[in-house]
Design an enzyme around this catalytic site. Structure first.
Site, PDB file in Angstrom:
ATOM      1  N   ASP A 103     -14.513 -37.106  -2.882  1.00 11.36           N
ATOM      2  CA  ASP A 103     -14.057 -36.062  -3.788  1.00 11.36           C
ATOM      3  C   ASP A 103     -14.104 -34.713  -3.077  1.00 11.36           C
ATOM      4  O   ASP A 103     -14.782 -34.558  -2.068  1.00 11.36           O
ATOM      5  CB  ASP A 103     -14.900 -36.034  -5.058  1.00 11.36           C
ATOM      6  CG  ASP A 103     -16.339 -35.606  -4.799  1.00 11.36           C
ATOM      7  OD1 ASP A 103     -16.981 -36.227  -3.923  1.00 11.36           O
ATOM      8  OD2 ASP A 103     -16.821 -34.657  -5.450  1.00 11.36           O
ATOM      9  N   GLU A 169     -19.632 -35.977  -5.446  1.00  6.74           N
ATOM     10  CA  GLU A 169     -20.661 -35.129  -4.839  1.00  6.74           C
ATOM     11  C   GLU A 169     -20.416 -33.655  -5.134  1.00  6.74           C
ATOM     12  O   GLU A 169     -21.341 -32.909  -5.453  1.00  6.74           O
ATOM     13  CB  GLU A 169     -20.706 -35.371  -3.328  1.00  6.74           C
ATOM     14  CG  GLU A 169     -21.925 -34.756  -2.625  1.00  6.74           C
ATOM     15  CD  GLU A 169     -21.752 -33.302  -2.244  1.00  6.74           C
ATOM     16  OE1 GLU A 169     -22.776 -32.625  -2.021  1.00  6.74           O
ATOM     17  OE2 GLU A 169     -20.601 -32.826  -2.175  1.00  6.74           O
TER      18      GLU A 169
END
Length: 464
Positions: A103, A169
């Site tokens: 991500d 994250e």
């Protein structure tokens, strides 16, 4: 460096051969806007996970490759999709867990980008794009290193490998702890490599040996029941903006150093690092002075810092002659390695409550914290990593402290206390992670891929 075995040299050469394909695949990943924050398209994060899953399967290394998620705080909401791939160790060899995340941060103001954020663009020896450095480069270092190892050894690999590519994250790893618990057996390893940090510079690798913790919260300051005319009541009635400005100013002394009692400082030596280098890497103009005291790196690595990262108040375009009744700010603190982040938050909150001006009402919400990390550098895995880095980069690595935080490392320590944890990375100081014009230094990527492939080769030859 000492002379290396033919197998070592073959893996090194295979790593160099693996770079073009790894960069092509990195470009494909950068094109996927996998932003895991609320309000963004979850389908793009799923699409990114599927792309990473295909890359893991394509290495031919794993017995099983799956996309999994986990519950958030034990409730019905699920975290973002992660990729988990595993192969069992054989013949007494260790198992290594390779971590990165797929991500990325939102792009922010797109007008500040010199090229389209999700269109990978090469210029000046760098690859530009959101996630090109943080942390899709980490994903591709893992994939590229595994490809290089397999290209040389084929099926004759005894090393156990778990690949964990997280999908949230940047959005706070909200399901991370539960994911570790749910998949503990698959993730358990002798060595964990977290490829989400940085290097000393574009040519010099680093082993991250300390990370600051973090404490983040939203502070609401209220002084009025409703907005009032600033001409009718200004000068007698304190508005929330005045109270907020006065209150926040108490967090720092005249040098800009944090002035909150109860926040710890770590006593540790730091390498030489000039003000000129700071200005170059941080983009600090000549007329602006640095803040804090003592060595520059001690301020960044070993001392606390406090930053106001957001504010809800009337915007300039909506400004009117009004006393503002309420202001909200986001306060982000970095906590010295070794101090409990919750204790740091309590110290900051106590400081603010004791200094609320004019009897302003304070409330604290959205509290989040993560502990810092100190690496035990005495283990064999750290020594193997240093040897591999020197061979991969051609330069001996340095021990690096990092002012930023990777709070989930504390979760890894808690869940797998026997594992040796290595925090590495592909970024150089000019990567501008989280900022417009994020980029990856291509030579650093090549060297990082070689270093990891050589580490895998060393571990495959190590009997426990």
């Amino acid at each position: 460096m000492t002379s290396q075995s033919p197998r070592h040299e073959a893996v090194h050469a295979a790593a160099a051969d693996a770079v073009p394909a790894a960069l092509a695949d990195l470009g494909a990943l950068v094109r996927i806007p996998s932003i895991a924050f609320p309000g963004f398209d979850r389908a793009q994060v799923q699409r990114s996970a599927e792309a990473v899953k295909a890359l893991a399967e394509g290495t031919g290394m794993f017995d099983r490759v799956e996309i999994r998620d986990a519950a958030i705080d034990g409730g019905p909401e699920r975290g973002m999709p992660a990729v988990l791939a595993t192969r069992a160790a054989r013949n007494g060899r260790p198992t290594i867990l390779l971590y990165a995340h797929h991500d990325v941060q939102p792009v922010g103001d797109e007008s500040l980008w010199e090229s389209t954020p999700f269109e990978p663009t090469v210029r000046g020896g760098r690859l530009y794009g959101r996630g090109a450095a943080d942390d899709k480069a980490g994903v591709m270092v893992h994939i590229g290193a595994l490809r290089a190892l397999r290209a040389v050894l084929g099926d004759d690999i005894d090393l156990g490998v778990a690949l964990f590519i997280e999908g949230e994250e940047e959005a706070g790893s909200r399901s991370f702890s539960q994911f570790l618990s749910d998949n503990a057996d698959a993730l358990r390893a002798d060595v964990i490599v977290v490829a989400d940090s940085g290097n000393w510079d574009a040519k010099t690798p680093a082993v991250t040996v300390s990370l600051r913790g973090n404490a983040r919260f939203t502070l609401t300051v209220r002084t009025l029941e409703h907005a009032s005319h600033s001409g009718m009541f200004g000068g007698a009635v304190p508005d929330a903006m005045m109270a907020t400005v006065k209150l926040l100013a108490t967090l720092w002394d005249d040098d800009g150093a944090v002035a909150v009692e109860g926040l710890a400082t770590r006593d540790a030596a730091t390498p030489d690092y000039s003000e000129e280098t700071l200005r170059d890497e941080a983009g600090l103009p000549e007329q602006v002075t640095p803040i804090g005291r003592d060595s520059i790196l001690s301020r960044i690595w070993n001392k606390p810092s406090i930053t106001v990262t957001g504010i809800d108040a009337p915007s300039v375009v909506n400004a009117s002659n009004t006393l503002t009744p309420e202001v909200k700010v986001v306060v982000s603190a970095r906590v010295a390695p070794g101090q409990n982040a919750r204790d740091a938050y309590e110290a900051i909150a106590a400081h603010l409550r004791a200094r609320a001006p004019f009897g302003a009402e304070l409330s604290f919400t959205d509290v989040d914290f993560g502990d810092g990390f100190l690496v035990d550098t005495s283990g064999w895995a750290v020594q193997d990593a240093r040897v591999a880095m020197e061979a991969g980069y051609g330069v001996a690595p340095v021990d690096l402290g990092v002012g930023g935080s990777i709070p989930f490392v504390a979760d890894l320590v808690r869940e797998f206390p026997e594992a040796q944890i290595l925090v590495t990375g592909v970024e150089d100081p000019h990567a501008r992670a989280h900022s417009p014009n994020e980029s990856l230094h291509l030579d650093t990527f090549r060297n990082a891929l070689a270093a990891e492939a050589l580490l895998l080769e060393r571990l495959d030859a190590r009997a426990l």
